[in-house]
Design a protein around this motif. Structure first.
Motif, PDB file in Angstrom:
ATOM      1  N   LEU A  55       0.820  -1.215   0.000  1.00 40.65           N
ATOM      2  CA  LEU A  55       0.000   0.000   0.000  1.00 40.65           C
ATOM      3  C   LEU A  55       0.849   1.259   0.000  1.00 40.65           C
ATOM      4  O   LEU A  55       0.530   2.226  -0.704  1.00 40.65           O
ATOM      5  CB  LEU A  55      -0.964  -0.011   1.183  1.00 40.65           C
ATOM      6  CG  LEU A  55      -2.071  -1.059   1.086  1.00 40.65           C
ATOM      7  CD1 LEU A  55      -2.906  -1.076   2.356  1.00 40.65           C
ATOM      8  CD2 LEU A  55      -2.953  -0.811  -0.129  1.00 40.65           C
ATOM      9  N   LYS A  56       1.916   1.269   0.766  1.00 38.65           N
ATOM     10  CA  LYS A  56       2.753   2.473   0.810  1.00 38.65           C
ATOM     11  C   LYS A  56       3.487   2.712  -0.504  1.00 38.65           C
ATOM     12  O   LYS A  56       3.869   3.831  -0.800  1.00 38.65           O
ATOM     13  CB  LYS A  56       3.730   2.393   1.973  1.00 38.65           C
ATOM     14  CG  LYS A  56       3.061   2.648   3.310  1.00 38.65           C
ATOM     15  CD  LYS A  56       4.076   2.780   4.413  1.00 38.65           C
ATOM     16  CE  LYS A  56       3.422   3.198   5.704  1.00 38.65           C
ATOM     17  NZ  LYS A  56       4.411   3.427   6.762  1.00 38.65           N
ATOM     18  N   ALA A  57       3.672   1.665  -1.293  1.00 40.40           N
ATOM     19  CA  ALA A  57       4.335   1.816  -2.595  1.00 40.40           C
ATOM     20  C   ALA A  57       3.427   2.495  -3.615  1.00 40.40           C
ATOM     21  O   ALA A  57       3.898   2.959  -4.647  1.00 40.40           O
ATOM     22  CB  ALA A  57       4.780   0.455  -3.119  1.00 40.40           C
ATOM     23  N   ASN A  58       2.140   2.553  -3.316  1.00 39.29           N
ATOM     24  CA  ASN A  58       1.183   3.151  -4.236  1.00 39.29           C
ATOM     25  C   ASN A  58       0.762   4.521  -3.721  1.00 39.29           C
ATOM     26  O   ASN A  58       0.150   4.621  -2.657  1.00 39.29           O
ATOM     27  CB  ASN A  58      -0.038   2.247  -4.368  1.00 39.29           C
ATOM     28  CG  ASN A  58      -0.983   2.723  -5.431  1.00 39.29           C
ATOM     29  OD1 ASN A  58      -1.437   3.863  -5.410  1.00 39.29           O
ATOM     30  ND2 ASN A  58      -1.289   1.845  -6.364  1.00 39.29           N
ATOM     31  N   PRO A  59       1.047   5.588  -4.492  1.00 41.99           N
ATOM     32  CA  PRO A  59       0.699   6.930  -4.017  1.00 41.99           C
ATOM     33  C   PRO A  59      -0.803   7.136  -3.815  1.00 41.99           C
ATOM     34  O   PRO A  59      -1.216   7.966  -3.022  1.00 41.99           O
ATOM     35  CB  PRO A  59       1.231   7.868  -5.106  1.00 41.99           C
ATOM     36  CG  PRO A  59       1.666   7.013  -6.232  1.00 41.99           C
ATOM     37  CD  PRO A  59       1.707   5.593  -5.781  1.00 41.99           C
ATOM     38  N   GLY A  60      -1.628   6.361  -4.476  1.00 43.61           N
ATOM     39  CA  GLY A  60      -3.071   6.493  -4.330  1.00 43.61           C
ATOM     40  C   GLY A  60      -3.586   6.047  -2.975  1.00 43.61           C
ATOM     41  O   GLY A  60      -4.711   6.368  -2.596  1.00 43.61           O
ATOM     42  N   SER A  61      -2.777   5.313  -2.241  1.00 46.19           N
ATOM     43  CA  SER A  61      -3.229   4.809  -0.945  1.00 46.19           C
ATOM     44  C   SER A  61      -3.348   5.915   0.093  1.00 46.19           C
ATOM     45  O   SER A  61      -4.107   5.778   1.050  1.00 46.19           O
ATOM     46  CB  SER A  61      -2.274   3.729  -0.430  1.00 46.19           C
ATOM     47  OG  SER A  61      -1.014   4.281  -0.131  1.00 46.19           O
TER      48      SER A  61
END
Length: 181
Positions: A55-61
């Motif tokens: 989740l942290k790897a995805n800026p949308g999170s």
């Protein structure tokens, strides 16, 4: 006219303050509340570290609700399935495998294709339509496909890392989706 100068100055300063504050209020970074949602959600999954890392790897999170976090995890499932298929095709091109391993690679390719053609679209559509039970089923099916792929190999599997990654991400996805039930 001199009575209007302080008033004009006041409005100009107010306009400058509004212009300065607008970009800051519209830019998104991970705020403490966003971080708390991600962490509290990941604590309810079978693999906290995989969840948090994904989740942290995805800026949308950073601005997502639980449904949004589940949708992100479905995209991670898709990426993991594509990675596994690339590895399978690479192993098939290289050759050198015995007949049992060739059969296992073909079987695994079928399983990962099923994840991409059936499980991921099912989970995606179910989340979009607000039907989390079917999304959970799709994620659980993907985890099972990875487990079955691993068991197709008699002995050492060249896909263990990919199968474990897929299984872990899919079980995390299913757990997050379950929170929506």
């Amino acid at each position: 006219m001199t009575n209007f100068k302080p008033l004009i100055l006041f409005f100009c300063l107010q306009a400058v303050l509004v212009m300065i504050s607008i970009p800051a209020s519209h830019s998104r970074t991970i705020l403490p509340n966003d971080e708390k949602l991600i962490e509290s959600t990941c604590k309810k999954t079978p693999n906290y570290n995989v969840c948090l890392q994904s989740l942290k790897a995805n800026p949308g999170s950073s601005g997502a609700d639980v449904r949004g976090l589940a949708q992100i995890m479905v995209k991670v499932m898709k990426a993991k399935a594509n990675d596994a298929l690339k590895k399978i095709h690479e192993l098939q091109r290289v050759g050198g495998a015995g007949p049992n391993q060739k059969r296992a690679l073909i079987s695994c390719a079928d399983k990962y294709n099923a994840i991409l053609v059936a499980d991921v679209p099912q989970a995606t559509e179910a989340l979009q339509k607000g039907d989390p039970k079917f999304a959970e089923d799709g994620a659980n099916d993907a985890a099972n496909e990875a487990t079955y792929c691993e068991s197709d190999f008699a002995g050492k599997s060249p896909l263990t890392k990919y199968n474990n990654d897929m299984h872990d991400v899919a079980t995390v996805t299913a757990a997050i989706v379950r929170l929506l039930l």
